[in-house]
Design a protein around this motif. Structure first.
Motif, PDB file in Angstrom:
ATOM      1  N   THR A 100       2.261   5.875  12.989  1.00 46.45           N
ATOM      2  CA  THR A 100       2.712   6.297  11.665  1.00 46.45           C
ATOM      3  C   THR A 100       1.791   7.389  11.140  1.00 46.45           C
ATOM      4  O   THR A 100       0.575   7.289  11.250  1.00 46.45           O
ATOM      5  N   ILE A 101       2.395   8.424  10.573  1.00 47.50           N
ATOM      6  CA  ILE A 101       1.656   9.500   9.915  1.00 47.50           C
ATOM      7  C   ILE A 101       2.061   9.485   8.446  1.00 47.50           C
ATOM      8  O   ILE A 101       3.251   9.407   8.124  1.00 47.50           O
TER       9      ILE A 101
ATOM     10  N   HIS B 254      11.768   9.260  13.061  1.00 49.26           N
ATOM     11  CA  HIS B 254      12.300   9.557  11.734  1.00 49.26           C
ATOM     12  C   HIS B 254      11.195   9.907  10.747  1.00 49.26           C
ATOM     13  O   HIS B 254      10.033   9.562  10.951  1.00 49.26           O
ATOM     14  N   ALA B 255      11.600  10.573   9.676  1.00 47.47           N
ATOM     15  CA  ALA B 255      10.665  10.934   8.610  1.00 47.47           C
ATOM     16  C   ALA B 255      11.322  10.621   7.271  1.00 47.47           C
ATOM     17  O   ALA B 255      12.519  10.823   7.085  1.00 47.47           O
ATOM     18  N   LEU B 256      10.526  10.104   6.335  1.00 46.92           N
ATOM     19  CA  LEU B 256      10.944   9.885   4.958  1.00 46.92           C
ATOM     20  C   LEU B 256      10.134  10.848   4.105  1.00 46.92           C
ATOM     21  O   LEU B 256       8.902  10.860   4.170  1.00 46.92           O
ATOM     22  N   THR B 257      10.818  11.669   3.309  1.00 54.84           N
ATOM     23  CA  THR B 257      10.144  12.631   2.447  1.00 54.84           C
ATOM     24  C   THR B 257      10.591  12.412   1.008  1.00 54.84           C
ATOM     25  O   THR B 257      11.791  12.342   0.732  1.00 54.84           O
ATOM     26  N   LEU B 258       9.598  12.266   0.102  1.00 54.17           N
ATOM     27  CA  LEU B 258       9.851  12.189  -1.334  1.00 54.17           C
ATOM     28  C   LEU B 258       9.229  13.434  -1.948  1.00 54.17           C
ATOM     29  O   LEU B 258       8.036  13.684  -1.780  1.00 54.17           O
ATOM     30  N   GLN B 259      10.063  14.208  -2.639  1.00 52.53           N
ATOM     31  CA  GLN B 259       9.558  15.445  -3.235  1.00 52.53           C
ATOM     32  C   GLN B 259      10.417  15.810  -4.430  1.00 52.53           C
ATOM     33  O   GLN B 259      11.642  15.885  -4.320  1.00 52.53           O
ATOM     34  N   GLY B 260       9.764  15.990  -5.580  1.00 51.01           N
ATOM     35  CA  GLY B 260      10.479  16.408  -6.785  1.00 51.01           C
ATOM     36  C   GLY B 260      11.583  15.455  -7.206  1.00 51.01           C
ATOM     37  O   GLY B 260      12.619  15.886  -7.682  1.00 51.01           O
TER      38      GLY B 260
ATOM     39  N   GLY C 128       0.817  -1.214   0.000  1.00 50.92           N
ATOM     40  CA  GLY C 128       0.000   0.000   0.000  1.00 50.92           C
ATOM     41  C   GLY C 128       0.844   1.255   0.000  1.00 50.92           C
ATOM     42  O   GLY C 128       0.599   2.185  -0.771  1.00 50.92           O
ATOM     43  N   LEU C 129       1.854   1.301   0.856  1.00 53.81           N
ATOM     44  CA  LEU C 129       2.741   2.467   0.885  1.00 53.81           C
ATOM     45  C   LEU C 129       3.564   2.556  -0.394  1.00 53.81           C
ATOM     46  O   LEU C 129       3.805   3.645  -0.911  1.00 53.81           O
ATOM     47  N   TYR C 130       3.990   1.412  -0.916  1.00 47.77           N
ATOM     48  CA  TYR C 130       4.743   1.403  -2.163  1.00 47.77           C
ATOM     49  C   TYR C 130       3.890   1.969  -3.297  1.00 47.77           C
ATOM     50  O   TYR C 130       4.335   2.843  -4.054  1.00 47.77           O
ATOM     51  N   SER C 131       2.656   1.483  -3.420  1.00 48.33           N
ATOM     52  CA  SER C 131       1.758   1.969  -4.470  1.00 48.33           C
ATOM     53  C   SER C 131       1.477   3.459  -4.299  1.00 48.33           C
ATOM     54  O   SER C 131       1.425   4.205  -5.275  1.00 48.33           O
ATOM     55  N   THR C 132       1.293   3.889  -3.061  1.00 46.30           N
ATOM     56  CA  THR C 132       1.046   5.302  -2.796  1.00 46.30           C
ATOM     57  C   THR C 132       2.241   6.144  -3.204  1.00 46.30           C
ATOM     58  O   THR C 132       2.087   7.216  -3.787  1.00 46.30           O
ATOM     59  N   SER C 133       3.446   5.640  -2.946  1.00 45.13           N
ATOM     60  CA  SER C 133       4.636   6.397  -3.352  1.00 45.13           C
ATOM     61  C   SER C 133       4.727   6.491  -4.873  1.00 45.13           C
ATOM     62  O   SER C 133       5.167   7.501  -5.408  1.00 45.13           O
ATOM     63  N   LEU C 134       4.279   5.440  -5.605  1.00 43.42           N
ATOM     64  CA  LEU C 134       4.257   5.507  -7.070  1.00 43.42           C
ATOM     65  C   LEU C 134       3.222   6.524  -7.545  1.00 43.42           C
ATOM     66  O   LEU C 134       3.465   7.256  -8.510  1.00 43.42           O
TER      67      LEU C 134
ATOM     68  N   ARG D  14       4.364  15.821  -3.052  1.00 40.00           N
ATOM     69  CA  ARG D  14       5.096  15.471  -1.823  1.00 40.00           C
ATOM     70  C   ARG D  14       4.479  14.246  -1.172  1.00 40.00           C
ATOM     71  O   ARG D  14       3.262  14.104  -1.110  1.00 40.00           O
ATOM     72  N   PHE D  15       5.339  13.363  -0.649  1.00 36.07           N
ATOM     73  CA  PHE D  15       4.928  12.162   0.083  1.00 36.07           C
ATOM     74  C   PHE D  15       5.808  12.096   1.322  1.00 36.07           C
ATOM     75  O   PHE D  15       7.025  12.159   1.228  1.00 36.07           O
ATOM     76  N   GLU D  16       5.181  12.010   2.479  1.00 41.82           N
ATOM     77  CA  GLU D  16       5.958  11.990   3.714  1.00 41.82           C
ATOM     78  C   GLU D  16       5.405  10.928   4.659  1.00 41.82           C
ATOM     79  O   GLU D  16       4.194  10.809   4.833  1.00 41.82           O
ATOM     80  N   VAL D  17       6.315  10.140   5.236  1.00 38.18           N
ATOM     81  CA  VAL D  17       5.950   9.135   6.231  1.00 38.18           C
ATOM     82  C   VAL D  17       6.753   9.439   7.483  1.00 38.18           C
ATOM     83  O   VAL D  17       7.975   9.565   7.424  1.00 38.18           O
ATOM     84  N   ARG D  18       6.062   9.547   8.594  1.00 39.02           N
ATOM     85  CA  ARG D  18       6.726   9.765   9.882  1.00 39.02           C
ATOM     86  C   ARG D  18       6.373   8.612  10.808  1.00 39.02           C
ATOM     87  O   ARG D  18       5.208   8.259  10.948  1.00 39.02           O
ATOM     88  N   SER D  19       7.380   8.050  11.428  1.00 41.69           N
ATOM     89  CA  SER D  19       7.158   6.969  12.376  1.00 41.69           C
ATOM     90  C   SER D  19       8.329   6.938  13.344  1.00 41.69           C
ATOM     91  O   SER D  19       9.481   7.101  12.930  1.00 41.69           O
ATOM     92  N   GLY D  20       8.018   6.723  14.596  1.00 44.47           N
ATOM     93  CA  GLY D  20       9.093   6.733  15.586  1.00 44.47           C
ATOM     94  C   GLY D  20       9.747   8.092  15.619  1.00 44.47           C
ATOM     95  O   GLY D  20       9.086   9.109  15.727  1.00 44.47           O
TER      96      GLY D  20
END
Length: 88
Positions: free
Chosen positions: A46-47, A26-32, A4-10, A18-24
């Motif tokens: 998880t956010i 740390h944060a992962l941000t995909l942008q541009g 689900g997260l993989y498909s959402t990132s695609l 922008r796609f951002e996942v925050r957990s614990g």
């Protein structure tokens, strides 16, 4: 698992900003086309944040093009009944 997260990132890659996942802590941000992993305030859980362009067309088949048929994999692994036929 995690598809689900993989498909959402695609989806965000194709039509998003922008796609951002925050957990614990740390944060992962995909942008541009850039990916950044950073430390953040601790969050229990998880956010997921999405910013998408609603005026951009996407092909849904491309978003889920590499999906796995989990049900078939499970059946092949755990419910293989071919061996039962050989007993008789």
């Amino acid at each position: 698992m995690g598809f689900g997260l993989y498909s959402t990132s695609l989806l965000v890659r194709d039509a998003g900003l922008r796609f951002e996942v925050r957990s614990g802590g740390h944060a992962l941000t995909l942008q541009g086309g850039d990916e950044e992993i950073s430390e953040s305030e601790f969050w229990q859980g998880t956010i997921i944040y999405l910013q998408i362009q609603t005026n951009k067309e996407i092909n849904p088949a491309e978003v889920v093009a590499n999906r796995t048929n989990v049900a078939a994999q499970y059946n092949e692994t755990f419910l293989n009944d071919n061996e039962l036929e050989e007993l008789w």
